[in-house]
Every structure is written in C-alpha cells, then in structure tokens.
Design a protein around this motif. Structure first.
Motif, PDB file in Angstrom:
ATOM      1  N   GLU B  31      -9.991  39.615  -3.407  1.00 41.28           N
ATOM      2  CA  GLU B  31      -8.611  39.806  -3.842  1.00 41.28           C
ATOM      3  C   GLU B  31      -8.449  41.192  -4.459  1.00 41.28           C
ATOM      4  O   GLU B  31      -7.418  41.850  -4.266  1.00 41.28           O
ATOM      5  CB  GLU B  31      -8.248  38.714  -4.859  1.00 41.28           C
ATOM      6  N   GLU B  35      -5.705  43.785  -3.294  1.00 37.33           N
ATOM      7  CA  GLU B  35      -4.662  44.228  -4.220  1.00 37.33           C
ATOM      8  C   GLU B  35      -4.750  45.727  -4.479  1.00 37.33           C
ATOM      9  O   GLU B  35      -3.734  46.378  -4.705  1.00 37.33           O
ATOM     10  CB  GLU B  35      -4.755  43.444  -5.537  1.00 37.33           C
ATOM     11  N   ARG B  39      -1.420  45.127  -1.682  1.00 32.95           N
ATOM     12  CA  ARG B  39      -0.890  43.872  -1.162  1.00 32.95           C
ATOM     13  C   ARG B  39      -1.574  42.721  -1.884  1.00 32.95           C
ATOM     14  O   ARG B  39      -2.692  42.853  -2.347  1.00 32.95           O
ATOM     15  CB  ARG B  39      -1.160  43.770   0.336  1.00 32.95           C
ATOM     16  N   ILE B  40      -0.863  41.583  -1.966  1.00 35.92           N
ATOM     17  CA  ILE B  40      -1.439  40.424  -2.635  1.00 35.92           C
ATOM     18  C   ILE B  40      -1.660  39.327  -1.601  1.00 35.92           C
ATOM     19  O   ILE B  40      -0.834  39.122  -0.719  1.00 35.92           O
ATOM     20  CB  ILE B  40      -0.528  39.955  -3.800  1.00 35.92           C
ATOM     21  N   VAL B 231      -6.211  35.328  -8.028  1.00 37.33           N
ATOM     22  CA  VAL B 231      -5.176  36.242  -8.511  1.00 37.33           C
ATOM     23  C   VAL B 231      -5.283  36.416 -10.022  1.00 37.33           C
ATOM     24  O   VAL B 231      -5.216  37.536 -10.544  1.00 37.33           O
ATOM     25  CB  VAL B 231      -3.785  35.704  -8.116  1.00 37.33           C
ATOM     26  N   TRP B 239      -8.249  44.849 -12.168  1.00 36.12           N
ATOM     27  CA  TRP B 239      -8.513  45.553 -10.910  1.00 36.12           C
ATOM     28  C   TRP B 239      -9.788  46.391 -10.916  1.00 36.12           C
ATOM     29  O   TRP B 239      -9.873  47.396 -10.232  1.00 36.12           O
ATOM     30  CB  TRP B 239      -7.296  46.410 -10.525  1.00 36.12           C
ATOM     31  N   LEU B 302       1.885  47.154  -5.955  1.00 36.15           N
ATOM     32  CA  LEU B 302       1.704  45.714  -5.976  1.00 36.15           C
ATOM     33  C   LEU B 302       2.986  45.028  -6.428  1.00 36.15           C
ATOM     34  O   LEU B 302       3.513  45.334  -7.480  1.00 36.15           O
ATOM     35  CB  LEU B 302       0.552  45.375  -6.927  1.00 36.15           C
TER      36      LEU B 302
END
Lengths: 380, 306
Positions: B31, B35, B39-40, B231, B239, B302
């Motif tokens: 993820e 990200e 993009r998620i 998420v 991140w 994002l």
C-alpha cells in the motif's frame, strides 16, 4: 476523481447545442437522461456476458446458471421475500454513502454505524424483556437509540472533517473497526448471553419487540422504510434548497464557503443522516432478522452498500433497484450451490464481475454524442 | 523469572508480534508503494485472501511452499494490475474500485478455494533463532519465518530506492505532483499502474504467509481484516517503508495482547485492545491534520490527504 478534464465534452455539448436548436427541450432532456439508463444496463449485460464466458471456461452451463439465478432471486414469491430481505440493509447502507456523496464526501464507515446501531437497539431492549413494558414504548426507544448511535458515529467523522480537516474516508473506516470492537467487547463480556456457548451474542430481544413482516409479504418493514427513506432523501437532495446547497458544496467547497453557505452545518447534517441510515439498517437486522446483536451484524452490508451507492451514481432513488439486484444475486446463492454443485461463492464472483464492469463503465459517460444536449449534457 | 505474569505477557506479545506482523508488513509495504505514487488501493483485503488461497493451492499441488508464495504474488499482480488499469480510465473512482476489488478477490478465492479447505499443504519452514536463550517460551517466540526477514529486507530496499534511485524519484514525483511528473516526461498513469501492480504483488505474498505459515491452512475465515488495515498502517507509518515495519510489529503486538492476557487469566476487555491500533491511528490523523508540518510526508496527489 480524474484530474484531467475531458476536453471533448464541452465541444460536443456546444456543437450539439447548435445542431439541436429548435428541437423540443423535453425530448433533449430525456435523451440526456437515457444515458444514465443505457450505459448501466449495457454494462450489466456485458458483466453477465463475461461471467458466462467464465462459466464456459470452467465447464458449466451459463443458461442453467441464469435460469437458476432468476428462479432463486426473482422467480417465486419466496425468492422475492429472500431478495427484498437482503436488499433492505443494502438500501439503507447505500443511502449512508449517497447522502454525504452529494457534498463530495466519501464515507465508507457504514459497516461500523450499522453494527453500533444494531447493538444499541439490542442493548436498550434487553433489560425490558419480560417486564411487560409495552412494545409501543420500547420499539420507538430502540429506533431512537439505533439512529443516535449510527448518527453520532458517522457524525463524528463529519465533525472531524469540518473542524480538523481529517479525511472522512479514512476516519470513518477507522471508526468502523472501533465500533465493531466496542460491540465485541460487550457481547463477549458484560452483556453475553451465557446460554449461547458457541456464538457470543446479547440476550434475545424477545418476540414482543421484534419487527413483524409486512402484511401479505415475506419481508419485514425495513424494506418499506428503506424505499420511503430513499424517496424522501431523493426529494431532499434534488428538489430542495438544502439539496441544492449540498450540490454546490460538493462541486466546490471553497466557493460554497465564499458564497456564505453553511458548509459546516451541511457536512454535519449529511453525516448525521448517513450514520442514522446505517444505524437503522442495524436496527432492522437486530429487530427483524437476528433477534439479538452479535458478530453477524458485521456481515459486509456496509461495504456492499458503498458499491451499491456508487453504481447508483449516488442517486438516492436509483439506490433501490440496484440494491434489489444485488439482494437477488445474494438470495440465489443457495439454489445455485444445490442444483449446479458450484460453491455458494459463485454469486460473489458474479457480483465482482458486475462491480468491476459497472465501475469501469463510468468512463463512458459523456463519450457518446447521441446522449448529448446543450449545456447540461455529458457531465458525469 | 519466567513465572512473572508481566514477563509471560511480554514474551507472548513479542512472539505474537513477530508471528502475526508479517502479513501486516507486506500489505503495508504494498500500500505504501501504491500511495507513494499518488493512488490508494482499498482492495488489498481481496488480494490478501486470493493470494492466501492461490498460494495454498499451489503449494498443495506442487509440494513446494516457495512456489506457493510466487503464486500468491501472481494473484496480487492480477488484482493489482486490474485495479491499476481501471483507475487509469478517466472518471473512475479509485476508492470504489478498491472496494470492488476487495469483493471480487474474496469471491474468486472462496469460489476456487472450496476444494482446498480439507487437504494439508506443506508449510513454510521456520528458522529457529531463539535456541541460545535456553528459555522455551522465548525460543518459541523467536521461531522466525523466512518471509518476516524478506519483508524487512524489502522495506529497507524500498526506503533506499525511494531516497536514492531514479525510479524512487519518479514514483515520489508522480505522487506529489502529477503536473511535475508530466513535465519530467513521465507517464503518470503508467507509473501508478506499475506501483499498484507491484503493491498488489507484495500484498499477495503477505497473503501466502497466512495460509502457508501462520495460521497455516486455508479456510474462508483466514484473514481477520489485515488487508483492510493496510491503509491505516500506512498513515500510521506516515508513508515510510521502515516505519511500516514498525507499525506492522505494533499492530501485531496489539492483536497478540488479547490472547497473551488470556494466558495469564485476564479474559475481560481485551476486545478493546484490538481497537487500540485504530484509535491510535485516528488520534495521529487528528493531531496531524491541523498542521502542514506533520503531513508533509503524505503524497500530495493522494485523494485521502487533500
């Protein structure tokens, strides 16, 4: 969500505006509206076609499957009852997504609000069981508790969004888990029914406080409630100042603020309505289906509701037929399993095909000249 | 010393954290990569479950758990590239596609996984790293799975690559500003497509851990939502791949707290501890939302941090 504007859309619009000068505006509007029918219907057909290929590839007959799907979902009065029972929570959880979506908010915490609403309804009813307290008092109390629990939960996400700028998608998802943990804490611990050793549940709410089936139908009142709510919210969003203000805010929040619209109040109100809808779904799951609160409440209705709302393009009224379609697919799972010897997950795969193809079909809006009309056509 | 309840709980938590954290780590890294490119992907739960199923089936058919891991990764590539492709289309919402992929992946896994619920596939061997301690509980806690080490290595490589390589720069630029990436001559869609696909691969490998190591069998209740948590984990880790590993260990330890408290006789209330990671993540979100400083690590493109 795309950050690139499609430059062809206004061109088409303007060109057709000139071309269609002199034609009846009603006809043109109908033509533009038909885009919202034609594209989804074609997409569903494409999904069924793809799924038929999938069935052929694994050596099963698509025709048998389709006829069983029809039989199990919509063929008999019994299957309709089953279908509508599954559609009821989907309508409500989809409304929980559709309402804040008017503001441009993506709330995905319906699952948690449903669980908490159902749990709150059960928790308030259980102490009254056997006391002879009339249902006329307890049942409204249960509804109020369910509405409040769900409303507060998503309302919190709305409040955090407005006051602190916390993204509502993530906060509502996180709050969902917290809600499920809260229910688990109570049903595994202080409120556990010790006569149920296998499955942690609250005590039953008792037949006196259960919601009966609708007359002549094998579906509970949650379905009618969902349909009425969808209509009311549809009118609220499309025919009132409130809905208009919400749409402007959804279009451009900063501009709406500059115009003096009460953006904070709009966000809070929509979040409260959203949570209340999901909480109500939880109420009906407890009071009309399960009879008690337990982990079965977190059966994924909240997540499927998100997709139902997206597929209905966040139109509260369109939510109803989409929810019935998916309710029917779910209801047909059993008969497909028994008669074709396929896993009950077959309908889950079909659902997946439909979700994927329908979401991909979003990209087609505004691409076909035939649907365009001057000014408002072709906008997704 | 090993009879002190606190020590027992601590050792059980360390062991639990190591055992449980691997799938968290892989979904979080996947993820994180997606990200970072702006993009998620909310569909990693589906990837995890399909990866687990396909890995188990492959290990059972071929007798090799390592091929199983590859198959799990391939499942992730399939779902990830589908997600990446759909989101490339204009007007398609990445959050909705993510939830659709979750449902699609789980549906496929349950459909094809039915025949594999009974048979026993070979499991991944564990590396005993705790023999030197002489304490049986500690030795058991330190039965390290090779995937755990692979995950840590992947995190280090990712962190290094983000900071030091051309590809790392391309991904970070795409995630921070699509316009800047385009100015560099980079195809934004293509980078995000690749990042989602590779992210899916990692999540699929994480799924293979579930069925091949711990709990170590295939059934429909295998995942307890680890993929959905990805998420939250990535936000929690702000991140950073290295912090993703820490966050995975922390989430794993929080999940292990309940059972380990149970082992010393505390049975009440641990369901609330299960919620602890989410409450912490939410508090981090709230605390950091007002200030630009704390969210500087977030990719600018994002949708969830805009």
């Amino acid at each position: 969500m795309s950050d690139v504007a499609d430059p062809t859309v206004p061109l088409h619009g303007a060109a057709l505006d000139r071309a269609s000068a002199g034609k009846s505006p009603t006809l043109m509007r109908l033509r533009a509206a038909s885009e919202f029918i034609v594209i989804p219907v074609l997409a569903v057909m494409a999904a069924f076609l793809l799924f038929s290929l999938f069935l052929l590839a694994i050596g099963k007959s698509p025709l048998t499957f389709l006829s069983l799907l029809w039989l199990g979902g919509f063929g008999t009065a019994f299957s309709w009852g089953n279908t509508l029972q599954r559609a009821s929570p989907l309508i409500l959880t989809a409304l929980a997504v559709a309402v804040p979506a008017q503001l441009g908010l993506t709330v995905i915490g319906g699952e948690g609000a449903l669980v908490l609403g159902g749990f709150a309804a059960a928790a308030i009813a259980v102490p009254f069981v056997g006391t002879g307290m009339p249902a006329l008092i307890v049942m409204p109390l249960m509804i109020v508790f369910a509405l409040a629990a769900g409303g507060l939960w998503v309302g919190l996400a709305g409040w955090l969004r407005y006051r602190r700028g916390v993204n509502e998608t993530i906060s509502s998802l996180l709050l969902s888990y917290i809600a499920i943990a809260i229910m688990n804490f109570f049903v595994e611990g202080p409120m556990r029914d010790l006569n149920q050793p296998m499955k942690a549940s609250t005590l039953p709410i008792g037949t006196a406080y259960m919601v009966p089936a609708m007359p002549h139908l094998s579906v509970h009142w949650g379905f009618a409630t969902g349909v009425v709510l969808a209509l009311v919210l549809g009118v609220l969003m499309q025919r009132t100042t409130f809905g208009f203000a919400a749409k402007i805010t959804g279009g451009n929040m900063r501009a709406a603020q500059a115009q003096g619209l009460p953006v904070g109040r709009l966000i809070l109100t929509c979040a409260l309505i959203s949570g209340a809808c999901a909480g109500l779904a939880g109420y009906f799951e407890v009071a009309a289906v399960q009879g008690r609160a337990n982990a079965s409440l977190a059966a994924g209705y909240g997540f499927t509701g998100i997709l139902v709302s997206f597929l209905a393009r966040h139109n509260p009224i369109a939510v109803v037929p989409v929810a019935i379609l998916f309710g029917g697919l779910g209801a047909a799972g059993g008969i497909v399993q028994r008669r074709m010897g396929m896993p009950d997950a077959t309908v889950l795969v079909l659902q997946g095909f439909i979700f994927v193809v329908l979401l991909a079909s979003e990209t087609l809006y505004g691409r076909f000249r035939i649907f365009q009309m001057g000014g408002s056509g072709g906008r997704a | 010393m090993s009879h002190d309840p606190l020590i027992i709980v601590l050792i059980a938590m360390i062991g639990g954290a190591i055992r449980v954290s691997t799938p968290f780590m892989f979904v979080a890294l996947g993820e994180c990569l997606t990200e970072k490119s702006g993009r998620i992907n909310l569909g990693l739960e589906g990837t995890l479950v399909l990866g687990a199923m396909l890995a188990y089936a492959t290990a059972y058919q071929t007798g090799s758990p390592w091929l199983g891991i590859l198959a799990g990764g391939a499942a992730g590539v399939f779902l990830g590239s589908l997600h990446g492709y759909l989101c490339k289309l204009p007007k398609v919402n990445d959050i909705a596609v993510g939830i659709a992929m979750m449902s699609f992946g789980i549906g496929l896994a349950f459909f094809f996984g039915k025949p594999y619920i009974q048979p026993q596939a070979p499991r991944l061997p564990a590396i005993p790293l705790g023999g030197w301690t002489g304490v049986p509980q500690l030795a058991e806690a330190l039965q390290i799975n090779p995937l755990f080490l692979v995950g840590i290595a992947a995190a280090i490589v990712m962190a290094w690559a983000f900071a030091n390589t051309k590809w790392g720069l391309i991904i970070r630029t795409t995630g921070d500003s699509a316009a800047a990436a385009r100015a560099m001559g980079v195809s934004v869609d293509w980078v995000r497509y690749l990042a989602t696909t590779i992210g899916g691969f990692l999540a699929g490998v994480g799924g293979s851990f579930l069925s091949l190591s711990y709990p170590g069998s295939w059934n429909e209740g295998l995942s307890s939502g680890q993929g959905l948590m990805a998420v939250a984990l990535v936000i929690f880790a702000r991140w950073s791949p290295i912090r993703c590993v820490m966050a995975a260990l922390l989430f794993g330890a929080a999940g292990a707290l309940g059972p380990s408290l149970q082992s010393v006789g505390i049975t009440q209330g641990y369901y609330l501890f299960n919620a602890a990671p989410y409450i912490l993540t939410l508090l981090i979100l709230i605390a950091s939302s007002g200030s630009q400083q704390a969210f500087r690590a977030a990719p600018g493109e994002l949708s969830i941090t805009k």
